[in-house]
Design a protein around this motif. Structure first.
Motif, PDB file in Angstrom:
ATOM      1  N   LYS A   1       0.832  -1.205   0.000  1.00  0.00           N
ATOM      2  CA  LYS A   1       0.000   0.000   0.000  1.00  0.00           C
ATOM      3  C   LYS A   1       0.867   1.257   0.000  1.00  0.00           C
ATOM      4  CE  LYS A   1      -3.947   2.011   2.454  1.00  0.00           C
ATOM      5  NZ  LYS A   1      -4.873   1.835   3.589  1.00  0.00           N
ATOM      6  N   ARG A   2       1.948   1.242   0.787  1.00  0.00           N
ATOM      7  CA  ARG A   2       2.844   2.408   0.820  1.00  0.00           C
ATOM      8  C   ARG A   2       3.508   2.621  -0.532  1.00  0.00           C
ATOM      9  NH1 ARG A   2       3.970   0.428   6.093  1.00  0.00           N
ATOM     10  NH2 ARG A   2       5.732  -0.770   5.281  1.00  0.00           N
ATOM     11  N   THR A   3       3.933   1.531  -1.154  1.00  0.00           N
ATOM     12  CA  THR A   3       4.590   1.629  -2.456  1.00  0.00           C
ATOM     13  C   THR A   3       3.635   2.153  -3.523  1.00  0.00           C
ATOM     14  OG1 THR A   3       6.028  -0.230  -1.872  1.00  0.00           O
ATOM     15  CG2 THR A   3       5.873   0.349  -4.202  1.00  0.00           C
ATOM     16  N   GLU A   4       2.396   1.621  -3.504  1.00  0.00           N
ATOM     17  CA  GLU A   4       1.409   2.071  -4.485  1.00  0.00           C
ATOM     18  C   GLU A   4       1.101   3.554  -4.302  1.00  0.00           C
ATOM     19  OE1 GLU A   4      -0.764   0.055  -6.802  1.00  0.00           O
ATOM     20  OE2 GLU A   4       1.025  -1.173  -6.712  1.00  0.00           O
ATOM     21  N   ALA A   5       0.964   3.988  -3.044  1.00  0.00           N
ATOM     22  CA  ALA A   5       0.600   5.373  -2.773  1.00  0.00           C
ATOM     23  C   ALA A   5       1.659   6.350  -3.295  1.00  0.00           C
ATOM     24  CB  ALA A   5       0.384   5.575  -1.273  1.00  0.00           C
ATOM     25  N   GLU A   6       2.907   5.919  -3.309  1.00  0.00           N
ATOM     26  CA  GLU A   6       3.985   6.790  -3.780  1.00  0.00           C
ATOM     27  C   GLU A   6       3.899   7.059  -5.271  1.00  0.00           C
ATOM     28  OE1 GLU A   6       7.515   4.785  -2.587  1.00  0.00           O
ATOM     29  OE2 GLU A   6       7.310   5.278  -0.451  1.00  0.00           O
ATOM     30  N   ASN A   7       3.217   6.204  -6.019  1.00  0.00           N
ATOM     31  CA  ASN A   7       3.175   6.320  -7.476  1.00  0.00           C
ATOM     32  C   ASN A   7       1.847   6.850  -8.011  1.00  0.00           C
ATOM     33  OD1 ASN A   7       5.830   5.153  -7.919  1.00  0.00           O
ATOM     34  ND2 ASN A   7       4.938   3.211  -7.292  1.00  0.00           N
ATOM     35  N   LEU A   8       0.964   7.266  -7.117  1.00  0.00           N
ATOM     36  CA  LEU A   8      -0.332   7.782  -7.554  1.00  0.00           C
ATOM     37  C   LEU A   8      -0.160   9.075  -8.351  1.00  0.00           C
ATOM     38  CD1 LEU A   8      -2.410   7.328  -4.276  1.00  0.00           C
ATOM     39  CD2 LEU A   8      -2.761   6.083  -6.414  1.00  0.00           C
ATOM     40  N   PRO A   9      -1.075   9.358  -9.288  1.00  0.00           N
ATOM     41  CA  PRO A   9      -0.987  10.633 -10.022  1.00  0.00           C
ATOM     42  C   PRO A   9      -1.183  11.810  -9.078  1.00  0.00           C
ATOM     43  CG  PRO A   9      -3.077   9.535 -10.461  1.00  0.00           C
ATOM     44  CD  PRO A   9      -2.230   8.545  -9.710  1.00  0.00           C
ATOM     45  N   GLU A  10      -0.468  12.891  -9.338  1.00  0.00           N
ATOM     46  CA  GLU A  10      -0.566  14.056  -8.456  1.00  0.00           C
ATOM     47  C   GLU A  10      -1.943  14.704  -8.525  1.00  0.00           C
ATOM     48  OE1 GLU A  10       2.547  16.779  -9.286  1.00  0.00           O
ATOM     49  OE2 GLU A  10       4.166  15.380  -8.774  1.00  0.00           O
ATOM     50  N   THR A  11      -2.518  14.772  -9.708  1.00  0.00           N
ATOM     51  CA  THR A  11      -3.804  15.441  -9.911  1.00  0.00           C
ATOM     52  C   THR A  11      -4.814  14.454 -10.481  1.00  0.00           C
ATOM     53  OG1 THR A  11      -2.656  17.511 -10.372  1.00  0.00           O
ATOM     54  CG2 THR A  11      -4.978  17.385 -10.992  1.00  0.00           C
ATOM     55  N   VAL A  12      -6.019  14.478  -9.911  1.00  0.00           N
ATOM     56  CA  VAL A  12      -7.108  13.636 -10.420  1.00  0.00           C
ATOM     57  C   VAL A  12      -8.189  14.552 -10.981  1.00  0.00           C
ATOM     58  CG1 VAL A  12      -8.904  11.972  -9.813  1.00  0.00           C
ATOM     59  CG2 VAL A  12      -6.636  11.786  -8.774  1.00  0.00           C
ATOM     60  N   VAL A  13      -8.495  14.403 -12.269  1.00  0.00           N
ATOM     61  CA  VAL A  13      -9.498  15.259 -12.919  1.00  0.00           C
ATOM     62  C   VAL A  13     -10.818  14.521 -13.130  1.00  0.00           C
ATOM     63  CG1 VAL A  13      -7.733  16.628 -14.062  1.00  0.00           C
ATOM     64  CG2 VAL A  13      -8.664  14.634 -15.221  1.00  0.00           C
ATOM     65  N   LEU A  14     -10.801  13.216 -13.011  1.00  0.00           N
ATOM     66  CA  LEU A  14     -12.031  12.457 -13.243  1.00  0.00           C
ATOM     67  C   LEU A  14     -13.042  12.708 -12.125  1.00  0.00           C
ATOM     68  CD1 LEU A  14     -10.883   8.943 -14.540  1.00  0.00           C
ATOM     69  CD2 LEU A  14     -11.880  10.817 -15.828  1.00  0.00           C
ATOM     70  N   ASP A  15     -14.268  12.879 -12.525  1.00  0.00           N
ATOM     71  CA  ASP A  15     -15.391  13.017 -11.590  1.00  0.00           C
ATOM     72  C   ASP A  15     -16.655  12.851 -12.421  1.00  0.00           C
ATOM     73  OD1 ASP A  15     -17.381  13.635  -9.855  1.00  0.00           O
ATOM     74  OD2 ASP A  15     -16.528  15.514  -9.159  1.00  0.00           O
ATOM     75  N   GLY A  16     -17.383  11.773 -12.194  1.00  0.00           N
ATOM     76  CA  GLY A  16     -18.534  11.461 -13.021  1.00  0.00           C
ATOM     77  C   GLY A  16     -19.600  12.521 -13.050  1.00  0.00           C
ATOM     78  N   ASN A  17     -19.580  13.450 -12.080  1.00  0.00           N
ATOM     79  CA  ASN A  17     -20.574  14.524 -12.074  1.00  0.00           C
ATOM     80  C   ASN A  17     -20.200  15.664 -13.024  1.00  0.00           C
ATOM     81  OD1 ASN A  17     -22.135  13.238 -10.071  1.00  0.00           O
ATOM     82  ND2 ASN A  17     -20.808  14.057  -8.468  1.00  0.00           N
ATOM     83  N   ARG A  18     -18.915  15.751 -13.360  1.00  0.00           N
ATOM     84  CA  ARG A  18     -18.464  16.871 -14.195  1.00  0.00           C
ATOM     85  C   ARG A  18     -17.799  16.425 -15.493  1.00  0.00           C
ATOM     86  NH1 ARG A  18     -14.489  19.100 -12.468  1.00  0.00           N
ATOM     87  NH2 ARG A  18     -13.823  17.676 -10.837  1.00  0.00           N
ATOM     88  N   VAL A  19     -17.149  15.271 -15.451  1.00  0.00           N
ATOM     89  CA  VAL A  19     -16.359  14.797 -16.589  1.00  0.00           C
ATOM     90  C   VAL A  19     -16.871  13.425 -16.992  1.00  0.00           C
ATOM     91  CG1 VAL A  19     -14.043  14.222 -17.393  1.00  0.00           C
ATOM     92  CG2 VAL A  19     -14.365  16.079 -15.754  1.00  0.00           C
ATOM     93  N   VAL A  20     -16.903  13.153 -18.283  1.00  0.00           N
ATOM     94  CA  VAL A  20     -17.396  11.871 -18.771  1.00  0.00           C
ATOM     95  C   VAL A  20     -16.440  11.326 -19.829  1.00  0.00           C
ATOM     96  CG1 VAL A  20     -18.843  12.959 -20.541  1.00  0.00           C
ATOM     97  CG2 VAL A  20     -19.386  10.663 -19.725  1.00  0.00           C
ATOM     98  N   VAL A  21     -16.259  10.023 -19.819  1.00  0.00           N
ATOM     99  CA  VAL A  21     -15.541   9.323 -20.893  1.00  0.00           C
ATOM    100  C   VAL A  21     -16.611   8.581 -21.684  1.00  0.00           C
ATOM    101  CG1 VAL A  21     -13.772   7.639 -21.470  1.00  0.00           C
ATOM    102  CG2 VAL A  21     -13.506   9.081 -19.446  1.00  0.00           C
ATOM    103  N   LYS A  22     -16.839   8.985 -22.895  1.00  0.00           N
ATOM    104  CA  LYS A  22     -17.966   8.473 -23.663  1.00  0.00           C
ATOM    105  C   LYS A  22     -17.733   7.031 -24.102  1.00  0.00           C
ATOM    106  CE  LYS A  22     -19.694  12.931 -25.176  1.00  0.00           C
ATOM    107  NZ  LYS A  22     -20.111  13.782 -26.303  1.00  0.00           N
ATOM    108  N   ALA A  23     -18.854   6.368 -24.417  1.00  0.00           N
ATOM    109  CA  ALA A  23     -18.811   4.936 -24.726  1.00  0.00           C
ATOM    110  C   ALA A  23     -17.963   4.631 -25.952  1.00  0.00           C
ATOM    111  CB  ALA A  23     -20.241   4.424 -24.931  1.00  0.00           C
ATOM    112  N   GLU A  24     -17.882   5.572 -26.898  1.00  0.00           N
ATOM    113  CA  GLU A  24     -17.120   5.301 -28.120  1.00  0.00           C
ATOM    114  C   GLU A  24     -15.642   5.058 -27.837  1.00  0.00           C
ATOM    115  OE1 GLU A  24     -16.362   9.996 -29.316  1.00  0.00           O
ATOM    116  OE2 GLU A  24     -17.748   8.766 -30.477  1.00  0.00           O
TER     117      GLU A  24
END
Length: 604
Positions: free
Chosen positions: A470-493
């Protein structure tokens, strides 16, 4: 305090005034209780002190002109001396036709102020609720014409009157301020009344609207039944389309979203395998011990992508396709639908929206029984048409309606039945914007997954994460997260399965062929899985993932009696020696096989 019976003039000029009357006058003029007087010792002899009484201070009492002093017995108090202020009770005595004044119950006063304090204590008992004071400097104003107590009363009342005048001025000022506040309150109340009037009007309008809706409901339901209206309403999607630069970026964003926004801690390899499975025509099966997040994973990934996840709880009594997709009631001539089929129809009406249909606890019933028709979906390159009932039924009803010479009520029933058939068509094409996900339990209450289901699935095992990992994984997480289903969508295509790219010479397919040559059960579905990925805009799938999700789940071999099994596994380990996760899984399978005598993917 009793009224004074004689005046000062009578005392001074009338020789018939008795000493008792003089004492009464003294008590009254000095304002004392029980004959108490105050004075100062002015003379001393061998047997007694001589005290001169005072009106208040400094002025000798004129009523004692006949007798300038009062005699005090020495034995009363040997500590007294000339100049002491004293108090005592006046005791007139007649001795040989001569009156003398004695002071009994003598008490020494340390100062003139003590007399003032005693007076104030008495006055306070009368005006307990008032705040007043009498200064020592005010007392000499007393002229001896009335009783001291009455003088003090007049003094205090005058003082209180001045105080009350000030208080009254404050009251007037307060009234003016209060009037201003009242005016403001009246103004606000007027505004509030206006708002209340508007509220009442809106409530009345709302009541009328509810009445109109209630009256329109039967007509609306009738139009729905006839197929004139649809209960599905298209709502404009105003969410911003997330234009990621690479699929690797999207995987990182989903991974970071789960950690930072949902507090769900999955290894990146798990997210990568799940996201890769979404780009293929495969059933994604998640399994593991309780609490590892099997159900949460698809639900929260859907939210991150702006997709919709419809969760369907599988029942242990499901036995065939009807339990999953419904059936046609030949008596009512209506289709009896299910949550599963309605979810597919909803997805068909929203082609730009990605849908996850989550079959929770999928192996509570035999998957190959109730899911048998759906298993064909994962073998067709083109969209699969799901048969629901015979089209001849609708044709026959249309003919009946055309030739009908019956009552209007019967005609309406025929129209409603045909409208129902138009919604639930005889065959239904599975929308391309749908992905099927299932969760599996591994306990005594569940059914075994058949090879047919495994062949059409990507199996992802979820395990509890060690703190070090868990500690190792946490060190490699992206600094910024932009995904949010209420504001941003990845379309089915973005998840459309591309045409297969049959690249037979790729290094990955070469490794798979080496494994197949060993004699292990490697299905051609593995090749399809790889080709679907290779047909995309980039390739992230690797040998470790293919072996873990497509090859190892199919292994179920005799480990004790079939010596070739161990030989095959040793050769397999050589081929995948750089595949860390697959290698660890094989070692766990071998360890379990020493007890169960079978080498299999599933762990108890």
């Amino acid at each position: 305090m009793e009224n004074i019976k004689v005046t000062k003039e009578e005392l001074l000029h009338n020789p018939k005034i008795t000493n008792e009357e003089i004492c009464d006058y003294a008590y009254g003029i000095l304002g004392t209780d029980n004959g108490w007087v105050y004075g100062r010792i002015v003379e001393e002899n061998t047997k007694s002190f001589q005290m001169r009484p005072y009106d208040v201070y400094g002025k000798p009492a004129t009523l004692f002109l006949r007798e300038k002093t009062c005699r005090i017995d020495l034995d009363r108090d040997k500590d007294l001396k000339i100049g002491n202020y004293i108090c005592g009770r006046l005791d007139p005595r007649k001795d040989k036709n001569k009156w003398s004044y004695y002071l009994i119950d003598v008490g020494r006063l340390d100062s003139k102020e003590e007399f003032t304090n005693k007076l104030i204590e008495k006055l306070k008992k009368k005006w307990e609720s008032e705040d007043f004071r009498i200064d020592n400097d005010d007392l000499p104003q007393f002229d001896g014409k009335i009783a001291l107590y009455d003088w003090a009363t007049d003094y205090v009342e005058a003082m209180l009157e001045r105080k009350h005048k000030v208080f009254n001025r404050k009251i007037e000022t307060g009234k003016a301020e209060l009037e201003g506040i009242v005016n403001k309150i009246d103004k606000k109340q007027s505004e509030l009344n206006k708002i209340q009037g508007n509220k009442n009007q809106m409530e009345e309008e709302f009541k009328q609207l509810k009445k109109q809706i209630k009256e329109a409901e039967p007509k609306y339901a009738h139009y729905l039944e006839l197929g004139i209206l649809s209960d599905h309403q298209m709502v404009p999607d105003i969410r911003k389309d997330y234009a990621y630069s690479s699929y690797e970026e999207l995987i990182n964003q989903v991974w970071g979203y789960l950690w930072k926004n949902e507090n769900l801690y999955y290894e990146k390899a798990i997210i990568k395998a799940f996201m890769n499975a979404l780009r293929t025509k495969q059933l994604t099966l998640l399994w593991g011990r309780p609490g590892t997040g099997k159900t949460s994973l698809p639900i929260k990934v859907a939210h991150a992508l702006g997709a919709k996840c419809i969760r369907i709880q599988v029942q242990s009594n499901w036995t065939d396709n009807q339990d999953l997709i419904g059936f046609f009631n030949v008596v009512d001539k209506r289709y009896v639908s299910t949550q599963f089929l309605d979810a597919l129809i909803e997805a068909e009406k929203n082609p730009e929206q990605l849908y996850f249909i989550l079959l929770d606890e999928m192996n509570l019933a035999n998957v190959e029984y109730y899911f048998s028709e759906m298993l064909n979906v994962f073998t067709w390159d083109k969209p699969y048409e799901l048969p629901l009932y015979s089209d001849r039924i609708r044709t026959r009803l249309q003919a009946e309606l055309k030739e009908a010479e019956v009552a209007e009520e019967d005609i309406r029933e025929l129209v409603a039945q045909l409208a129902d058939m138009d919604y639930y068509k005889p065959s239904f094409k599975i929308p391309e914007n749908v992905r099927f996900v299932g969760t599996l339990n591994t306990d005594a209450t569940t059914k075994t997954i058949s090879p047919k289901v495994i062949d059409r699935s990507c199996l992802i095992e979820l395990q509890a994460m060690a703190e070090e990992v868990k500690r190792t994984e946490a060190e490699n997480l992206p600094e910024t997260v932009v995904l949010d289903g209420n504001r941003v969508v990845v379309k089915a295509e973005r998840f459309k399965v591309p045409p297969a790219n049959n690249n037979e010479d790729s290094d990955l397919l070469s490794k798979i062929n080496e494994i197949r040559v060993l004699g292990l059960p490697v299905s051609n579905r593995v090749k399809t899985y790889i080709n679907q990925w290779n047909g995309g805009d980039e390739t992230l799938i690797d040998l470790d993932e293919v072996v873990l999700v497509k090859i190892l789940p199919a292994i179920d071999l005799d480990y004790k009696h079939n010596h070739q099994t161990k030989t095959m596994i040793e050769e397999l380990k050589k081929i995948i020696q750089d595949c860390e996760r697959s290698f660890r899984k094989i070692e766990r399978m071998e360890k379990q096989a020493t007890d169960t005598e079978r080498l299999k993917y599933w762990e108890d």
